[in-house]
Structures are given as C-alpha cells and as structure tokens.
Design a protein around this motif. Structure first.
Motif, PDB file in Angstrom:
ATOM      1  N   LEU A 127       8.012 -19.521   1.426  1.00 51.19           N
ATOM      2  CA  LEU A 127       8.466 -18.879   2.652  1.00 51.19           C
ATOM      3  C   LEU A 127       8.659 -17.398   2.383  1.00 51.19           C
ATOM      4  CD1 LEU A 127       9.217 -21.916   3.155  1.00 51.19           C
ATOM      5  CD2 LEU A 127      11.111 -21.074   4.547  1.00 51.19           C
ATOM      6  N   THR A 128       7.988 -16.569   3.146  1.00 50.18           N
ATOM      7  CA  THR A 128       8.130 -15.132   2.985  1.00 50.18           C
ATOM      8  C   THR A 128       7.999 -14.481   4.357  1.00 50.18           C
ATOM      9  OG1 THR A 128       7.334 -13.194   1.757  1.00 50.18           O
ATOM     10  CG2 THR A 128       5.674 -14.759   2.483  1.00 50.18           C
ATOM     11  N   GLY A 129       8.038 -13.180   4.368  1.00 54.83           N
ATOM     12  CA  GLY A 129       7.921 -12.452   5.624  1.00 54.83           C
ATOM     13  C   GLY A 129       8.022 -10.964   5.355  1.00 54.83           C
ATOM     14  N   SER A 130       7.827 -10.181   6.403  1.00 56.93           N
ATOM     15  CA  SER A 130       7.935  -8.738   6.231  1.00 56.93           C
ATOM     16  C   SER A 130       8.096  -8.052   7.573  1.00 56.93           C
ATOM     17  CB  SER A 130       6.690  -8.185   5.517  1.00 56.93           C
ATOM     18  OG  SER A 130       5.573  -8.162   6.395  1.00 56.93           O
ATOM     19  N   THR A 131       8.577  -6.833   7.518  1.00 53.93           N
ATOM     20  CA  THR A 131       8.508  -5.905   8.639  1.00 53.93           C
ATOM     21  C   THR A 131       7.720  -4.694   8.148  1.00 53.93           C
ATOM     22  OG1 THR A 131      10.580  -4.837   8.014  1.00 53.93           O
ATOM     23  CG2 THR A 131      10.716  -6.648   9.612  1.00 53.93           C
ATOM     24  N   LEU A 132       7.057  -4.014   9.061  1.00 55.46           N
ATOM     25  CA  LEU A 132       6.173  -2.927   8.668  1.00 55.46           C
ATOM     26  C   LEU A 132       6.752  -1.556   8.963  1.00 55.46           C
ATOM     27  CD1 LEU A 132       3.376  -2.066   7.612  1.00 55.46           C
ATOM     28  CD2 LEU A 132       2.509  -2.360   9.947  1.00 55.46           C
ATOM     29  N   ARG A 133       7.421  -1.418  10.083  1.00 54.36           N
ATOM     30  CA  ARG A 133       7.804  -0.088  10.568  1.00 54.36           C
ATOM     31  C   ARG A 133       8.656   0.682   9.569  1.00 54.36           C
ATOM     32  NH1 ARG A 133      10.832   1.132  16.358  1.00 54.36           N
ATOM     33  NH2 ARG A 133      10.265   3.345  16.500  1.00 54.36           N
ATOM     34  N   ALA A 134       9.583  -0.009   8.909  1.00 52.96           N
ATOM     35  CA  ALA A 134      10.521   0.678   8.022  1.00 52.96           C
ATOM     36  C   ALA A 134       9.961   0.925   6.615  1.00 52.96           C
ATOM     37  CB  ALA A 134      11.811  -0.132   7.918  1.00 52.96           C
ATOM     38  N   ARG A 135       8.764   0.383   6.317  1.00 58.90           N
ATOM     39  CA  ARG A 135       8.190   0.621   4.996  1.00 58.90           C
ATOM     40  C   ARG A 135       7.817   2.090   4.857  1.00 58.90           C
ATOM     41  NH1 ARG A 135       6.433  -4.063   2.306  1.00 58.90           N
ATOM     42  NH2 ARG A 135       6.332  -2.674   0.497  1.00 58.90           N
ATOM     43  N   ASP A 136       7.856   2.604   3.617  1.00 61.85           N
ATOM     44  CA  ASP A 136       7.616   4.034   3.430  1.00 61.85           C
ATOM     45  C   ASP A 136       6.131   4.369   3.556  1.00 61.85           C
ATOM     46  OD1 ASP A 136       6.397   3.398   0.966  1.00 61.85           O
ATOM     47  OD2 ASP A 136       8.228   3.793  -0.166  1.00 61.85           O
ATOM     48  N   SER A 137       5.876   5.668   3.660  1.00 61.34           N
ATOM     49  CA  SER A 137       4.509   6.124   3.877  1.00 61.34           C
ATOM     50  C   SER A 137       3.610   5.807   2.696  1.00 61.34           C
ATOM     51  CB  SER A 137       4.496   7.628   4.159  1.00 61.34           C
ATOM     52  OG  SER A 137       3.202   8.077   4.473  1.00 61.34           O
ATOM     53  N   ALA A 138       4.163   5.773   1.497  1.00 59.87           N
ATOM     54  CA  ALA A 138       3.352   5.455   0.319  1.00 59.87           C
ATOM     55  C   ALA A 138       2.759   4.055   0.439  1.00 59.87           C
ATOM     56  CB  ALA A 138       4.189   5.581  -0.946  1.00 59.87           C
ATOM     57  N   PHE A 139       3.575   3.092   0.869  1.00 61.26           N
ATOM     58  CA  PHE A 139       3.076   1.725   1.046  1.00 61.26           C
ATOM     59  C   PHE A 139       2.029   1.675   2.143  1.00 61.26           C
ATOM     60  CE2 PHE A 139       3.273  -2.215   3.505  1.00 61.26           C
ATOM     61  CZ  PHE A 139       2.898  -3.136   2.536  1.00 61.26           C
ATOM     62  N   LYS A 140       2.327   2.284   3.285  1.00 55.90           N
ATOM     63  CA  LYS A 140       1.388   2.234   4.409  1.00 55.90           C
ATOM     64  C   LYS A 140       0.082   2.936   4.058  1.00 55.90           C
ATOM     65  CE  LYS A 140       5.182   2.106   7.734  1.00 55.90           C
ATOM     66  NZ  LYS A 140       5.925   2.861   8.769  1.00 55.90           N
ATOM     67  N   SER A 141       0.153   3.979   3.261  1.00 57.88           N
ATOM     68  CA  SER A 141      -1.064   4.674   2.848  1.00 57.88           C
ATOM     69  C   SER A 141      -1.908   3.798   1.927  1.00 57.88           C
ATOM     70  CB  SER A 141      -0.710   5.991   2.147  1.00 57.88           C
ATOM     71  OG  SER A 141      -0.066   6.885   3.042  1.00 57.88           O
ATOM     72  N   LEU A 142      -1.259   3.025   1.069  1.00 56.96           N
ATOM     73  CA  LEU A 142      -2.003   2.083   0.227  1.00 56.96           C
ATOM     74  C   LEU A 142      -2.718   1.042   1.079  1.00 56.96           C
ATOM     75  CD1 LEU A 142       0.477   1.440  -2.735  1.00 56.96           C
ATOM     76  CD2 LEU A 142      -1.742   2.590  -2.852  1.00 56.96           C
ATOM     77  N   VAL A 143      -2.020   0.555   2.109  1.00 55.72           N
ATOM     78  CA  VAL A 143      -2.653  -0.407   3.011  1.00 55.72           C
ATOM     79  C   VAL A 143      -3.839   0.235   3.721  1.00 55.72           C
ATOM     80  CG1 VAL A 143      -2.329  -1.882   5.031  1.00 55.72           C
ATOM     81  CG2 VAL A 143      -0.499  -1.684   3.338  1.00 55.72           C
ATOM     82  N   ALA A 144      -3.657   1.480   4.182  1.00 59.26           N
ATOM     83  CA  ALA A 144      -4.757   2.182   4.850  1.00 59.26           C
ATOM     84  C   ALA A 144      -5.962   2.303   3.922  1.00 59.26           C
ATOM     85  CB  ALA A 144      -4.297   3.561   5.319  1.00 59.26           C
ATOM     86  N   ASP A 145      -5.719   2.567   2.641  1.00 59.82           N
ATOM     87  CA  ASP A 145      -6.816   2.652   1.678  1.00 59.82           C
ATOM     88  C   ASP A 145      -7.540   1.309   1.557  1.00 59.82           C
ATOM     89  OD1 ASP A 145      -6.314   5.303   1.149  1.00 59.82           O
ATOM     90  OD2 ASP A 145      -5.152   4.917  -0.676  1.00 59.82           O
ATOM     91  N   GLU A 146      -6.778   0.220   1.510  1.00 59.92           N
ATOM     92  CA  GLU A 146      -7.384  -1.109   1.428  1.00 59.92           C
ATOM     93  C   GLU A 146      -8.211  -1.402   2.677  1.00 59.92           C
ATOM     94  OE1 GLU A 146      -4.354  -3.964   0.817  1.00 59.92           O
ATOM     95  OE2 GLU A 146      -3.708  -3.137  -1.108  1.00 59.92           O
ATOM     96  N   LEU A 147      -7.664  -1.058   3.838  1.00 59.84           N
ATOM     97  CA  LEU A 147      -8.388  -1.284   5.082  1.00 59.84           C
ATOM     98  C   LEU A 147      -9.663  -0.453   5.124  1.00 59.84           C
ATOM     99  CD1 LEU A 147      -5.414  -1.341   7.614  1.00 59.84           C
ATOM    100  CD2 LEU A 147      -6.757  -3.292   6.812  1.00 59.84           C
ATOM    101  N   ALA A 148      -9.579   0.788   4.649  1.00 62.49           N
ATOM    102  CA  ALA A 148     -10.764   1.651   4.628  1.00 62.49           C
ATOM    103  C   ALA A 148     -11.881   1.031   3.793  1.00 62.49           C
ATOM    104  CB  ALA A 148     -10.396   3.030   4.092  1.00 62.49           C
ATOM    105  N   GLN A 149     -11.508   0.364   2.708  1.00 61.78           N
ATOM    106  CA  GLN A 149     -12.507  -0.224   1.823  1.00 61.78           C
ATOM    107  C   GLN A 149     -12.973  -1.600   2.293  1.00 61.78           C
ATOM    108  OE1 GLN A 149     -11.164  -0.173  -2.304  1.00 61.78           O
ATOM    109  NE2 GLN A 149     -10.019   1.702  -1.933  1.00 61.78           N
ATOM    110  N   GLN A 150     -12.032  -2.433   2.748  1.00 61.51           N
ATOM    111  CA  GLN A 150     -12.342  -3.830   3.004  1.00 61.51           C
ATOM    112  C   GLN A 150     -12.718  -4.125   4.459  1.00 61.51           C
ATOM    113  OE1 GLN A 150     -12.462  -6.037   0.493  1.00 61.51           O
ATOM    114  NE2 GLN A 150     -11.824  -4.468  -0.958  1.00 61.51           N
TER     115      GLN A 150
END
Length: 326
Positions: A259-282
């Motif tokens: 069981l896990t979960g997450s919220t996105l809005r409060a995550r820092d820009s470094a994390f969101k930028s890493l996700v953006a990089d993954e999305l750009a590639q995948q």
C-alpha cells in the motif's frame, strides 16, 4: 494581467477575472504567455478552501499551462525564448502569464494544439509517477484504475495502450463505460450497476490485478485490496470518499500486498524536473508522433472559469476541461 485569484473560498461564482501583476521569473524559471490552462479537481478543492497552495506557490488557481516563453530567469538557456512549452506548475495557471520552473516544461510539438498541450502535464506526471513508478506496472500487467473517464483515467488508458498494459476501469454509467472502452480500456465496469470487486475477479479468473490506481479512498480501499493479486500494489492519489479506511493487516501480510500513495503538488522542483526528464525520454516521442493525445471534454474562456468548474463538479465530463486565453 487578467487572472482568476479568488479572495474568498466558495462556489464557482467566486471565479471572477481580476487584475494581478505579471509575475517575474526567478532563477531557473521561465515566464509563459499562457494560451491555455488545464482544469483539475485540486483546483475545485482549492476554490472551496480545502486545498491551500503550498508555501511559495501563487494563490492564482491552475496547475498546468501551455504557452510561449516570453522571459527567462537567471540560468535559463536562451534557446527557450519564444518556444511553445507546456508546464506543470504549483499554481498560477488561470492567468495571462504564468511562471514555471524550466525543468518542469516540455516542448509543445506540432501534433498538439495549445489546448491539448495544456491538458497533459498534471495527469501525465501523476499517472506516470504513480502507475509506472510507484505501482511498478510493466508490459503484460493487468491494472485497475478508478474514474476511467476522468483526466487521470483517460490518461491511464492512453498510457496503458502504449506500454502494453491491460486496463480495467470503473465509471458511473453505461455511457461512460462505453466511452472508456472506445478510448482503449480493455474492460469498463459501471460501479452503480455492478460490484466491481466481483467483476474484477471474474475478468481475471480469480487471480486479481497487479496494481490498483485509486482516487476514491475511504471504503474503496479494502475493496480494492480484494481486487489485487498476490504481491499486488495499491497506490492512492486522492481521497474523494474519505481519508480513513479499515484494512485487513494480516491479509496484507499473507498476500504480500503493498500500500502506497503520493501527492504531487507539494513535491519540490528537483523531483518534478526528474519526472519531466523521464517523460521527455519515455513518453514524449509518442506525443510528438501523435500517438498520445489528451481527451478534451470541453474548452471555456477564462471569463467562463465558473462554468468550467460547474462542469467538473457535475461529473458528466469525459477527459479534460480546459480554459483558453487566446
């Protein structure tokens, strides 16, 4: 600039256009002249006073935008000036201008209109991080996603089609189930007419699904666990039916459930930028090729933001609701 920045919480009627100063980009940020902004359920919650913006975020509503870069903050490469970009932001989207961290921007390809580009970031970041990273969904897995015709649901269907998942969704009417199947859902269950637990067991031959992506919470959580196969993963991303649930701890132990979960809005820009990089590639190559497009329910002008929220709260939409500014 024109913006939607309610001074008080309330109903859709508080969403009126007012004048606000044009924000200025800080280090690592860009200023976008907004062409369109996505409407999401967290916007509705913020308007009601139930989801305040995180520290440092604008009080102006809006978590995703598409527009043209018109100013650069310190440290941002000059090649971004004048480029059409879409971005995930922590707030500020319902406005003529919006600041976005450069790392959270993705280029708008010719395959997308600005309205379509504005409808991508929030749900794409959310589904990618939760279904593919937290739930570890991989090609060949069968997954259950609630809210099959929501922005999250339609994005999950699109990604499942591209990455080889078999996806079961739930929806509140036969018409919505038909719409979900037309978009590519393998199975769609009308939760008002059927017990989704029984149907999932029937569909999977009693085995259950590898993962559940849940935005409902409350009494759905223990029912979702019954839908999971051994070693299954349950990811919570919202709590529309309540933030508390009773779970069978020994069953979780016996069947090795996660069981896990997450919220996105409060995550820092470094994390969101890493996700953006993954999305750009995948993912972005599929967007550029026209294989992945958001489902647009309706578009409204900024002045009609109240009607956009009424549409979302009525629950009749299929896909994303978007505000246009040009």
């Amino acid at each position: 600039m024109r913006a939607i920045d309610p001074e008080d919480a309330g109903g859709p009627e508080v969403l009126v256009v007012m004048d606000r100063p044009v924000p200025q980009p800080g280090a690592g940020e860009v200023l976008l002249k907004v062409a369109a902004a996505g409407v999401n359920r967290p916007d509705v919650m913020q308007r009601r006073g139930l989801y305040p913006p995180p520290p440092g975020a604008p009080s102006i509503l809006g978590l995703e935008v598409a527009g043209t870069v018109v100013a650069l903050g310190e440290g941002v490469g000059p090649e971004l000036m004048g480029q059409p970009m879409c971005a995930l932001v922590a707030g500020g989207g319902y406005a003529e201008y919006c600041v976005a961290p450069a790392g959270q921007c993705l280029p708008v390809p010719e395959a997308l209109s600005m309205a379509e580009a504005a409808a991508i970031p929030e749900t794409l970041f959310t589904v990618w991080t939760n279904l593919f990273e937290r739930a570890f969904a991989v090609e060949g897995d069968m997954v259950l996603v609630h809210g099959g015709t929501s922005g999250i649901g339609t994005t999950a269907i699109a990604l499942a089609r591209i990455f080889g998942l078999t996806i079961i969704v739930t929806a509140g009417s036969d018409a919505k189930c038909e719409a979900a199947r037309a978009l590519g859902a393998s199975h769609a269950i009308n939760y008002n007419a059927e017990d989704f637990v029984a149907r999932v067991k029937e569909i999977t031959g009693g085995k259950g699904v590898a993962a559940v992506l849940d935005m409902v919470g409350g009494d759905y959580l223990p029912r979702n666990l019954q839908c999971l196969a051994d070693d299954g993963r349950h990811v919570s991303i919202a709590v529309q039916r309540g933030a508390k649930a009773e779970v069978p701890i020994f069953e979780i132990m016996r069947r090795r459930l996660t069981l896990t979960g997450s919220t996105l809005r409060a995550r820092d820009s470094a994390f969101k930028s890493l996700v953006a990089d993954e999305l750009a590639q995948q993912v972005w190559p599929h967007v550029e090729a026209g294989r992945l497009k958001p489902v647009i329910d309706r578009t409204y002008t900024l002045a009609d933001a109240a009607e956009a929220h009424r549409r979302m709260e009525a629950g009749d939409h299929v896909g994303k609701i978007v505000l246009t500014l040009v």
